[in-house]
Design a protein around this motif. Sequence first.
Motif, PDB file in Angstrom:
ATOM      1  N   GLN A  92       0.837  -1.195   0.000  1.00  0.00           N
ATOM      2  CA  GLN A  92       0.000   0.000   0.000  1.00  0.00           C
ATOM      3  C   GLN A  92       0.872   1.244   0.000  1.00  0.00           C
ATOM      4  N   THR A  93       0.307   2.315  -0.497  1.00  0.00           N
ATOM      5  CA  THR A  93       1.081   3.555  -0.487  1.00  0.00           C
ATOM      6  C   THR A  93       1.091   4.093   0.929  1.00  0.00           C
ATOM      7  N   TYR A 147      -7.259  13.686  -8.665  1.00  0.00           N
ATOM      8  CA  TYR A 147      -5.883  13.212  -8.549  1.00  0.00           C
ATOM      9  C   TYR A 147      -4.908  14.102  -9.307  1.00  0.00           C
ATOM     10  N   GLU A 189      -5.856  -2.454 -13.766  1.00  0.00           N
ATOM     11  CA  GLU A 189      -5.862  -1.279 -12.902  1.00  0.00           C
ATOM     12  C   GLU A 189      -6.032  -0.018 -13.719  1.00  0.00           C
ATOM     13  N   ILE A 232       0.365   3.906 -11.772  1.00  0.00           N
ATOM     14  CA  ILE A 232      -0.796   3.316 -11.102  1.00  0.00           C
ATOM     15  C   ILE A 232      -0.794   3.831  -9.664  1.00  0.00           C
ATOM     16  N   LYS A 243      -2.567   3.386  -7.145  1.00  0.00           N
ATOM     17  CA  LYS A 243      -2.887   2.430  -6.094  1.00  0.00           C
ATOM     18  C   LYS A 243      -1.627   1.740  -5.560  1.00  0.00           C
ATOM     19  N   PHE A 244      -0.710   1.447  -6.462  1.00  0.00           N
ATOM     20  CA  PHE A 244       0.510   0.747  -6.047  1.00  0.00           C
ATOM     21  C   PHE A 244       1.728   1.648  -6.084  1.00  0.00           C
ATOM     22  N   LEU A 293      -7.065  -6.977  -1.968  1.00  0.00           N
ATOM     23  CA  LEU A 293      -6.457  -5.736  -2.430  1.00  0.00           C
ATOM     24  C   LEU A 293      -7.348  -4.542  -2.148  1.00  0.00           C
ATOM     25  N   ASP A 294      -8.624  -4.767  -2.200  1.00  0.00           N
ATOM     26  CA  ASP A 294      -9.516  -3.641  -2.039  1.00  0.00           C
ATOM     27  C   ASP A 294      -9.674  -3.229  -0.586  1.00  0.00           C
TER      28      ASP A 294
END
Lengths: 950, 279
Positions: free
Chosen positions: A649-650, A732, A845, A861, A863-864, A948-949
Amino acid sequence: MLKSKTFVKKTRSGGVMKVVREHYLRDDIWCGSEVCTECKQESTVLQKDACMESSLCSYPHYLVPDTNVVLHQIDILEDPVICNVIILQTVLQEVRHRSAPVYKRLKDIIHEKEKRFYTFTNEHHRDTFIEREPGESANDRNDRAIRVAVKWYSQHLKTFESDTDGLKVVLLTNDQGNKQKAQDNGLLVYKCEEYVKSLIANPELVDRLALSSDDKNEITSSKVLFPEHLPLSRIQTGIKSSSFLQGTFRASRDNYLEATVFVQGEGEDGTEVLIQGLQNLNRAVHQDVVAVQLLPRSEWVAPSSVVLQDEGTAKDDEDAEEEEGKLRTAAAEAARKPTGKVVGIIKRNWRPFCGMLNVSQIKESTRHLFTPADRRIPRIRIETRQASTLSGQRIMVAIDGWPKDSRYPNGHFVRSLGGAGEKDTEEEVLLLEHDVPHQAFSQAVLSFLPKMPWAITPEDMMKREDLRPLTVCSVDPPGCTDIDDALHCRELENGNLEVGVHIADVSHFIRPGNALDKEAANRGTTVYLCGKRIDMVPELLSSNLCSLRSNVDRLAFSCIWEINHKAEILKTRFTKSVINSKASLTYAEAQMRIDDTNKNDDITKNLRGLNKLAKILKRQRIEKGALTLSSLEVRFHMDSETHDPIDLQTKELMETNSMVEEFMLLANISVAQKIYDEFSECALLRKHPAPPPSNYDILIKAAKSKEVEIHTDSAKALADSLDAAKVDGFPYFNTLLRILATRCMMQAVYFCSGMDSDFHHYGLASPIYTHFTSPIRRYADIIVHRLLAVAIGADTTYPDLMDKHKQSALCNNLNYRHKMSQYAQRASVAFHTQLFFKSRGILNEEGFVLFVRKNAIIVLIPKFGLEGTVFFDSKDKVSPNIVFEEEGPTLSVEQHKFHIFDKVKVTISLDDSNIQHQKIRMALIEPVIPGVSVPPPDTERPAKKQKLDR
Amino acid sequence: MFLPGLQDDLRVDGRGCEDYRHMEIETDVVSNTDGSAKVTLGHTAVLVGVKAEIGKPRPTVPAEGYLEFFVDCSANATPEFEGRGGEELGTKLSNTLYKVFNNKRSIDLKSLCICAGEHCWVLYVDVLLLQCDGNLYDAISVAIKAALFNTKIPKVHISSDEEGGKEIELSDDPYDCMRLNIENVPCIVTLCKVGHRHVVDATLQEKACSVASLIISVTHKGTITCMRKVGGGSLDPESIFEMTEAGKRVGKALHAPLMKLLEQEESLGKKRQKVGFLG
């Protein structure tokens, strides 16, 4: 006996100087052999039964390598099989003169007891000293000196032959002429190659033989592929008359046919010269110091945005020509850069490279291509008989040379690191590739550690302020064991606040000049890899004695301010102290305490006070024009047993993060000011230069495409326009802009105040800055601690601390180590990301286009925090119709036009077709472009998705 | 008191009027010079060192090198030189040496040129007086000639690149060097007028009795290149003629054995046992 050595040399101003040195000859230099009864030596190095089983020499013997053998075959000499070797002083001196790294390795071997390497100072021995004769070149003289010494040895040992079975001395040389002369003198002499091949016990040693010049011809076609390199003298005159430029060669990571040469100009500024095409690159290897000649302006080109990798089997020049053709595209006049060609190599900077073997398709062949892990290094041709065992392993290879008729440099195998893809191997590779010193600390270093059990002595207490009663606490990331800062805050009677930053007093334990200090100075910084930490100082200090853990007495260096409620500093003082931390909190725990209105204990009150001040400080700082930039950092959740990443996770940022950061900045600035006031010539500071305006081009262009104006005239203007940059329905966007802005920045660097005049820290908008707050993990902070301690009279100074040139040299090393540690960190994250995706299979993604290249887009991406490249042309397919526009920049693929910041959907998978460069492969799903995009895969397993979610 | 003897060509120490005292020469005595020589004449001792350095030629003669002289009258030589006592004599000596040696008839100055107008060799000739026992000029001139004979100038090559930039390159062989042609280098003969006669190589005592002396520099062929009168007294034209003739004769006779000696020493090469200052 006295002799004098005379030689003439040229002075820097162009004059000629005659230099005379006295040279004393002695008769008390012993031979170092066990059998000798004549020499009055106390201990011997060379054994009586010097047994290296060789089919050529069946008798016990000592080896005497000549200079070239040492220089080129040091890998062989390092092998444990080779022992009982006499290193002549002549050889040692020549090696020292010609190659510093080999000299260091040779010295290391000599110090190793089991290797039984003996240094014979033949140049000072009365019977082996020779003078240079008229008409004899320096090299010939040295060769003769070696022969004379060998002769002396064989005669010297012959006198004891009665009681041993014929101990002999064998000269190793690769020089045909020298060999002939030695044979004429009746000496035993072999070529290094002959000898190594004759060793019975170790046939695999042959692989490590460096290729000597005479067998190079066999390998390659006789066709000359490259222009000859100019001799050094021509290069020097050329550089003086500025028809050539000298610079460091930097190969491009993305395109093997392109490189830049960074030419150091007057002072700070340097220029870059672009080199394109195999012929112009002319066998230069990344990091070599080269001489370049600029091409006429009409031949200048623009750097191509093509991504080109040298792949496949060994190829001939035809292929290369074809690929070179791709580079030559008409470029706008403005985009053209000074272009040149390499005319000569001033200094090779070859080191052993990690990588993997491409096993030759011909089964019996012993010649194979080696692909280094670093893409900037060309592939290397090596000779080995163990290809089948080595394939699939990570190995190290050293380059021996690059003849002008060979497409690839020639090299030899050094050692194997282990199976590719294995975690330990890969970690080793990335540490080696980034030149991170990671061996265990030596005994010499450990001997300077305090003896356990350690306790604060009454003398220490006398010199320090006792701050143990204060409610001090530390806030760090979870799992942190090297806590180097702690904070306190309390209300004073006059209504003001007292805030203290307490930093671990590492300089109390690491005294200047000892082995521990030198090791730390060399390492420069602690390197954090995923799940592993390479310490700068031994663990006893980093995780115990220096770490400001809770509820133990620890030595600290404190910076204490009196601050009013508007966060204005009224008083600053620095003191060495003893503290006792009341709590070691994580960011999350601290945040919870602040938010929990029911808690009202001392620690929580403390934290709230700090938090309040921090917010004001941050606002003030941002008003002054400090930048808040963004880069995505990821964190892996590791499986506690296998240490494999199970989730990613970030990193989340909390208020408490910035609370700690704010006070650290404040302490650093206060300390910087203090040491600069006190030592204007030798303060170690940190600066962040403002980037040249052209760096912002991409940012401005990108923002414009979304109709957002970015001002880059000053940091303040940039900060303001970044704050204002918002696009409706694209939340974003701002983060993306900040990520782009980060890429435009320059590197912050350490420097010595006496060597520079520009101190400004652009990113923090501070006129002066240094690092004071993390001495456990950064060496710069230790120096700053020492300077501050001298400034407040708490410690004594030492000469090197006040020497601005030494400081400056230290800064260079620290900057280098710092940069390398960041790269290593990134590489480690990338490797773990790959491991993660390996277990995940294929994913879909959403991402954003971050950059547009000529034949690809780079997708982020969020998310990652992962970046990947989507290529639009590939070798096996007909490439689609691609149009690249510099202004924009945009890339049209068939009907679709890609802009920066476009939202795309991609599939992510791990491409492990090439084990060495396992990479994350991305393919386009949306927008749908027929023939280019791929259908969304349905391989996702719901269970994984859920995880993942989360 | 010795005037009567002189009439019969006999001096106090038993020499004839045109005889030199015992002379010793050794070359290559100072290793960090490019050429050096030590000469003792009676009790007079001088040391000469030659250093070759690259300099800029004089604008008037761009294609020639030149020599510089410096005479150091050390207080070791005689107590009179203590402090700044030797300075005046030193200047006087170096001026004379400059006149005698720095011209193209004595030394081939063209051979000292490296690159016309830009680089040339400058020979710094340093003379050190170790002991004074009269007749300094003669001893110094012999020492200079010997030192110049001994001088080895490293060979240099001028390389030029495309843009006309010139670069001096040194040969890396220390034996690769240039020698000077010293055939025409003159020697100085000092003749002292004592009473009605003149003597060669006067001792301090003889010098004290002389009214005036003549310094004559003579080449190996007997050519006079320079002449200068020193001392307070006057010389009548007739005796000047006599003295020059004598000078020519003596000078010519001095050169031949000197050259023979130098060549003999040179041929010994490295095997020669050096005497130095302690021998």
